[in-house]
Design a protein around this motif. Sequence first.
Motif, PDB file in Angstrom:
ATOM      1  N   GLU A  38       1.297  -1.362  -0.122  1.00 48.73           N
ATOM      2  CA  GLU A  38       0.054  -0.253   0.144  1.00 48.73           C
ATOM      3  C   GLU A  38       0.962   0.897  -0.229  1.00 48.73           C
ATOM      4  O   GLU A  38       2.441   1.166   0.078  1.00 48.73           O
ATOM      5  N   SER A  39       0.413   2.844  -0.139  1.00 47.12           N
ATOM      6  CA  SER A  39       1.448   3.520  -0.298  1.00 47.12           C
ATOM      7  C   SER A  39       2.065   3.551   0.633  1.00 47.12           C
ATOM      8  O   SER A  39       1.671   3.221   2.308  1.00 47.12           O
ATOM      9  N   GLN A  43       4.915   5.712 -13.331  1.00 43.48           N
ATOM     10  CA  GLN A  43       3.696   5.942 -13.037  1.00 43.48           C
ATOM     11  C   GLN A  43       2.709   6.822 -13.399  1.00 43.48           C
ATOM     12  O   GLN A  43       2.200   6.219 -14.508  1.00 43.48           O
ATOM     13  N   LEU A  45      -3.715  -6.141  -6.358  1.00 49.08           N
ATOM     14  CA  LEU A  45      -3.699  -7.382  -6.691  1.00 49.08           C
ATOM     15  C   LEU A  45      -3.929  -7.613  -7.754  1.00 49.08           C
ATOM     16  O   LEU A  45      -3.770  -9.303  -7.972  1.00 49.08           O
ATOM     17  N   HIS A  74      -0.283  -2.106  -6.193  1.00 47.99           N
ATOM     18  CA  HIS A  74      -0.880  -1.584  -5.510  1.00 47.99           C
ATOM     19  C   HIS A  74      -1.889  -2.662  -5.702  1.00 47.99           C
ATOM     20  O   HIS A  74      -2.989  -2.672  -4.521  1.00 47.99           O
ATOM     21  N   ASN A 115      -4.539   1.839  12.065  1.00 42.99           N
ATOM     22  CA  ASN A 115      -3.729   1.963   9.938  1.00 42.99           C
ATOM     23  C   ASN A 115      -2.266   1.624   9.893  1.00 42.99           C
ATOM     24  O   ASN A 115      -2.220   1.073  11.023  1.00 42.99           O
TER      25      ASN A 115
END
Lengths: 350, 345, 315
Positions: free
Chosen positions: A43-44, A98, A216, A214, A275
């Motif tokens: 994740e980020s 990206q 899947l 990110h 988180n």
Amino acid sequence: METNVLEVHNLRTSFYTDDGEVKAVDGVSFTLPKGKTLGIVGESGSGKSITALSILQLLASNGKIIDGEIRFKGENLIGYSDRKMRDIRGNAISMIFQEPMTSLNPVFTIGQQISESLIKHQKLSKRDALLKSVDLLKLVGIPSPEARVRNYPYELSGGMRQRVMIAMALACDPEILIADEPTTALDVTIQAQILQLIKELQHRLGMSVVFITHDLGVVAETCDYVAVMYAGQVVEYSDVFTIFKEPKHPYTIGLLNSLPRHDMEQDKLEPIRGNVPNVRDMPIGCRFSPRCPAATDLCRAELPELSKDDKGNDVRCWIYSDNWDGEMEVNVYGEKRIAQGRGVKAVFSD
Amino acid sequence: MAKKELLKVEGLKQYFPIKGGLLGRTVNHVKAVDDITFTIHEGETVSIVGESGCGKSTTGRAILRLEEPTEGKVSFNDVDLTSLSLRQMRKHRKDLQIIFQDPYASINPRQTVSDILNEAMTIQNSVPPKKRRKRIIELLETVGLNEYQADRYPHEFSGGQRQRIGIARALAVNPKLIICDEAVSALDVSIQAQVLNLLEELQEEYNLTYLFISHDLGVVRHISDRVIVMYLGKIVEIGEKEEIFEKPKHPYTKALLSAIPVPDPTHKKTHIALKGDVPSPIDPPAGCRFHTRCPFAQDKCKQEEPLLKTHRIMDETHQAACHFVEEIENGELLPRDYEIKPILN
Amino acid sequence: MAKYIVRRLLQTIPVLIGVSILVFSLMHLIPGDAAQIMAGEAASEESVEQIREKLGLNKPKPVQYFNYVSNAIQGDLGNSIRSGRPVVDEIKGRFWVTAELAVYATILAVFLGLIAGIISAVRHYTWSDVSIMVVALFGLSMPNFWLGLLLIQWFAVGVDFLPIPDFLMMRPSGWGDSWRQILLPVITLGTSGAAIIARMTRASMLEVIDQDYIRTARAKGLSEKIVIYRHALKNALIPVVTVVGLEFGAFLGGAVITETIFAINGMGRLTIAAITERDFPVVQGTVLVISLLFVFVNMLVDISYRMLNKRIDLS
């Protein structure tokens, strides 16, 4: 035995900011066999992009690799002079990014930008480089490439620009292509085109690919091996089937359980609670322990190593070690629970 | 369905002028939304899906009159919103709330969470001042935040928590309909699941109606009752979720669904590769707007615009805008020069 | 592009009309009777009337404006009250002096500004960056008249390295032959411009260096030199061009102080003299010419910005 074109051992990369050191990558190891695709998923803030940039040593000026090995065909790239690294970048290892909209220089034509690597690495003349650029544009499926070489980036759509980026990366027949979220900014039908293109080219040119994402779905569809990253570390590394069918690390399992699927009905998503920890304030023990449904005192006190399980896959979790005290039996189900292509479910029972 | 119609959109058009020429006159329009009609029933979740530029977000904004629609009627609870004065509209806004992709952009960074919620209640005067603090704490707990976080500033929260604040703000005025414009798109999967579950719980608790705008078909399948598929400003298909995902009829919907990577490496899929890019909404193709990319396109598609309707082979709640739904379904019409490729592995 | 140029030209028309109205009104903003003021306190009724007649001040205002504009278009800006010569001739002789000064000052500003800005950006947050920016700040805050006086004091009076300028002795159409005579005024005029350009270049370079396409260039294996001077600079220069153009315009109109200090007979000095002597037609003329130049330079800047920046062609 297949040879590994890239081996990363215990990579650590930090950034030095006004507020102190940020350990963006803090324990990353994986291998990439020749001709295969490795997915780095996370994740980020998990450090996956920094890992990619570290391989080519393209870090921002306040970033530094502080430990580890990056072995490209057996040779450790860390410690290479800048001049030697430049001979590798865009040549033996190339990279796409990206944002196709901002990754091309707006004031040069497509042809000029592709030619640059050819002139630098293959010592082609300007003319020959431009001719080869046309071939490359044809290779990546850009219509009327003879006209397109003279275009500026703003004259192309996002999908087309990403094709140009790929053409540029392929210019010098790289052995490894690093693709950092190459389709994240694109619409899904365009993403499908680009993924298909990368796979076709890989087969044709025999490249190895590092795919950072990110998503899947993209991993399942494109990768042979997967490294799952969490909070700057690889928590699990194995082949793609094992990751999706017999995930080991509670984080991998949690990730799969929280993924809404378009291809089947699900009753309820099972999110991972809490988180992602703050990079400046990492948990002392296992970094996933505050969110892990199976965490014990051991997990909260000591960071587990990334170590091989009985099948030779890497996992960073106390559950799979001899140290696990067995107070709370944790059962991670494997293949038998996967019925009719449904998602992997893990039950943490006591 | 016997349920009450809550929102009715009829013939909605949203054109944005393009200035140009020597004198900066309007020379053309971006036809962002071009004549769409649909209904949302009370308590239901309807999603609008489509790729960038299809007009899904513009639709959401036009319903709220955040941008004045060019044409068409938006009725909410049988009140025609488009005919209201801005002042009257403001009264109705409390029933219709919106949550954006980036809650941070729509929150004043100098206000605490409590200020933000208080302001929402003040504008709509939905809660008497004395009870507001209590209501704020209630709201925070409802969206999974804690009382002690009420006096913190937005930058002290993570992305997922900020989205919770956005949801709390929307809930503060007891809305009936919430438009979620890519509300979970920027969130990481593990956090996204938390927020999706929260939205579902709130719907049950408060009998909320959602218009869910998203490009993520996984999220849409999970949350929706019905789905609207848009392409270049038009609705191409509309139907119950199972119908859209299991029995899609429009070639675009089929291509869209087949393009999404499946998170299962054993999944063998064929993929209808669409060639080229989406055409410009300034000058959309004549006839069926999808014909330039459609593998089944015939001459008729280039000339005649297909109506959105229920074809013979479809469920009565299911509509598609394609001339050849039946021919494609029974195999009379085969895709031309398009490969249906197995995915290489 | 051609369409844009035409549109940009058309856009200057309202500006030109505005400028002409303003300049025309100058004459009428003077409190009291313009003709009386020009003629002087002691002038006889007759001579005042004569001036009024000569300047057409007895006609209705719209007619006066129309006459003024149509004459101006034909190159007639009236006659100087002091010398009696046509204003156009008065200006012509001085214009080239100022233009030359402005051109040299611009060259100096661009040369120094770019080098300083690039060095500063490439080595940002280092010792050289900080010192360049401190010097630039000085250059920016130093008033022209003070800098001019200092330069004269240091180089001309003190060390006798450069002669005390006496341009009045020069040919009316240009400079003397010696670069020494030009140097001090050019430095005086160009310093603030150099400082502005340096700061702009630095800011622009720093922004560009963070862009994704710079990372792409590095990922190709290009050397840092090529990345900076080819990929970054070309993009960073786009906003700098605008500043250069505006500075040039400002030099043309703003040489008043420099010309006064160094006793250069340019437009600025002509304006000052005309103001002190109440030579209104000349004041009108110089203000008009400077304004027109400024509008024109601005237009060129916009067009060249557009040509350099391919991206805005889209919209």
